[in-house]
Design a protein around this motif. Structure first.
Motif, PDB file in Angstrom:
ATOM      1  N   THR A 178      -8.884   5.580  -0.681  1.00 34.63           N
ATOM      2  CA  THR A 178      -9.457   6.377   0.409  1.00 34.63           C
ATOM      3  C   THR A 178     -10.893   6.772   0.090  1.00 34.63           C
ATOM      4  N   HIS A 200       1.109   5.080  -5.763  1.00 31.90           N
ATOM      5  CA  HIS A 200       1.150   6.518  -6.047  1.00 31.90           C
ATOM      6  C   HIS A 200       0.040   7.214  -5.263  1.00 31.90           C
ATOM      7  N   ASP A 201       0.186   8.532  -5.102  1.00 32.12           N
ATOM      8  CA  ASP A 201      -0.784   9.301  -4.309  1.00 32.12           C
ATOM      9  C   ASP A 201      -2.195   9.200  -4.874  1.00 32.12           C
ATOM     10  N   TYR A 202      -2.323   9.290  -6.223  1.00 32.59           N
ATOM     11  CA  TYR A 202      -3.663   9.244  -6.816  1.00 32.59           C
ATOM     12  C   TYR A 202      -4.297   7.863  -6.622  1.00 32.59           C
ATOM     13  N   GLN A 203      -3.456   6.808  -6.568  1.00 34.43           N
ATOM     14  CA  GLN A 203      -3.977   5.459  -6.336  1.00 34.43           C
ATOM     15  C   GLN A 203      -4.455   5.305  -4.895  1.00 34.43           C
ATOM     16  N   LYS A 204      -3.697   5.902  -3.939  1.00 34.27           N
ATOM     17  CA  LYS A 204      -4.131   5.883  -2.541  1.00 34.27           C
ATOM     18  C   LYS A 204      -5.435   6.658  -2.371  1.00 34.27           C
ATOM     19  N   LYS A 205      -5.571   7.761  -3.123  1.00 30.12           N
ATOM     20  CA  LYS A 205      -6.785   8.579  -3.023  1.00 30.12           C
ATOM     21  C   LYS A 205      -8.010   7.787  -3.494  1.00 30.12           C
ATOM     22  N   TYR A 257       0.834  -1.207   0.000  1.00 25.03           N
ATOM     23  CA  TYR A 257       0.000   0.000   0.000  1.00 25.03           C
ATOM     24  C   TYR A 257       0.869   1.259   0.000  1.00 25.03           C
ATOM     25  N   GLN A 258       1.919   1.264   0.801  1.00 25.47           N
ATOM     26  CA  GLN A 258       2.789   2.431   0.881  1.00 25.47           C
ATOM     27  C   GLN A 258       3.512   2.711  -0.431  1.00 25.47           C
ATOM     28  N   SER A 259       3.675   1.688  -1.258  1.00 21.48           N
ATOM     29  CA  SER A 259       4.381   1.865  -2.526  1.00 21.48           C
ATOM     30  C   SER A 259       3.490   2.435  -3.633  1.00 21.48           C
TER      31      SER A 259
END
Length: 368
Positions: free
Chosen positions: A209, A201-206, A197-199
């Protein structure tokens, strides 16, 4: 006397077009209601798709299967070229521009048929033992799955990368791998999931979320409203307000399932899902007929698994059960890349089915 070899028609699988054509027809109705321009473009995709199907149907695949590794590595070279010569769009570098004609190609789409063919070629050359592949053979085959996965992931294109990864290992699961290997993989994934999860990209985490948040995103809200607006039997074209007034985003591609629900209601969506279910079930049922034909089995199962992933993710996305990603519905969402890719898949499959009795690929036979 030269006559058409009727054995080709005998072995041709007519169930596939019988289940696919209603999906295409329904898609065209919806797209033509939204935009006549897109409907006209869709005719172009139909024409190209049919030519692609015909090309791969007539191509002597079994006779020239020694070329399969070359096509796989050529596609790998194209994926590597994206890193150096790729064209960026919307923050992702996934395309290569062809000089002079200003036309772009997406190697991550082109590699899908050669990816399945390569798996089929490897498994055909080295079939599994009775208890499945051992660790050594599993690692060898995994190399050919992970190589395009990492190259596509780097673009970044997590969705396409995961589709190839899941399809590859889904095929191996059906063909046969030692159960201990699967249990070990499940354990490793469970332990390493926080690191994975930490690896991202920001848009993928968004996206993740937004998915787990209590309040769904705007796109999902409008999609759910459109499906609810359709009720049991749907609304007339002029009363499909979510699409008519453009509240529903990307109604002809990513969220076309919601538009189908608004126009034809629960019955329309049930019909669409039933067509997909019957098609995938039929493809999986071919495993019995193709028991010892590993090349055809890999292609058949690969198509079935890939379609299942596309359909599950897209429909789950439209009703808020999965993050919003750009994965289309096969033969239903507007767009040329997906349609032509699946026409290529089914051209290859029908080739392997229709010509399995004759590796010389003779369409005609001579009676003296």
């Amino acid at each position: 006397m030269i006559i058409f070899d009727k054995r080709i028609l005998t072995h041709f699988d007519f169930i596939q077009p019988f289940l696919i054509l209603p999906i295409i027809f329904l898609s065209h109705i919806l797209i033509s209601e939204v935009s006549q321009m897109l409907a006209i473009k869709q005719y172009v995709y139909f024409g190209i798709g049919f030519m692609v199907f015909l090309f791969f149907f007539l191509l002597p695949i079994r006779k020239i299967d020694w070329l399969i590794p070359a096509t796989y590595w050529l596609n790998i070279i194209l994926l590597i070229s994206v890193e150096f010569f790729g064209v960026s769009k919307l923050g992702a570098q996934r395309w290569i521009e062809i000089p002079f004609v200003h036309f772009t190609i997406q190697p991550s789409e082109i590699i899908k048929p050669s990816f399945l063919l390569m798996l089929g070629y490897i498994i055909k050359k080295n079939p599994p033992e009775e208890d499945g592949y051992n660790l050594k053979e599993f690692i060898k085959i995994s190399f050919f799955i992970f190589l395009p996965f990492f190259l596509i992931l780097k673009e970044p294109d997590l969705g396409t990368a995961l589709i190839l990864l899941l399809t590859g290992y889904g095929v191996l699961f059906i063909i046969g791998v030692n159960k201990k290997i699967w249990l070990s993989i499940a354990l490793v994934l469970g332990i390493s999931s926080p690191i994975l999860y930490q690896s991202l990209h920001d848009y993928q985490k968004k996206r993740i979320t937004d998915f787990i948040s209590e309040e769904p995103s705007y796109h999902v809200k409008q999609s759910i409203i459109a499906i609810g607006n359709g009720g049991m039997s749907g609304k007339p074209k002029d009363e499909a307000t979510q699409t008519h007034f453009k509240f529903l985003p990307i109604a002809t591609s990513d969220f076309i399932f919601a538009y189908n629900g608004e126009r034809f209601g629960f019955i329309g969506n049930l019909f669409l899902i039933s067509m997909y279910f019957l098609l995938i079930s039929h493809l999986l049922s071919l495993n019995h007929k193709l028991k010892d034909d590993f090349l055809a089995r890999v292609i058949t199962n690969g198509i079935a698994i890939m379609m299942f992933i596309y359909i599950s993710v897209n429909i789950s996305m439209t009703i808020g059960f999965a993050p919003v990603v750009g994965i289309p519905l096969p033969f239903f969402s507007y767009g040329g890349s997906s349609f032509i890719t699946f026409m290529c898949f089914f051209g290859i499959l029908q080739n392997l089915l229709a010509f399995r009795f004759d590796k010389e690929y003779r369409l005609l036979k001579i009676n003296i």
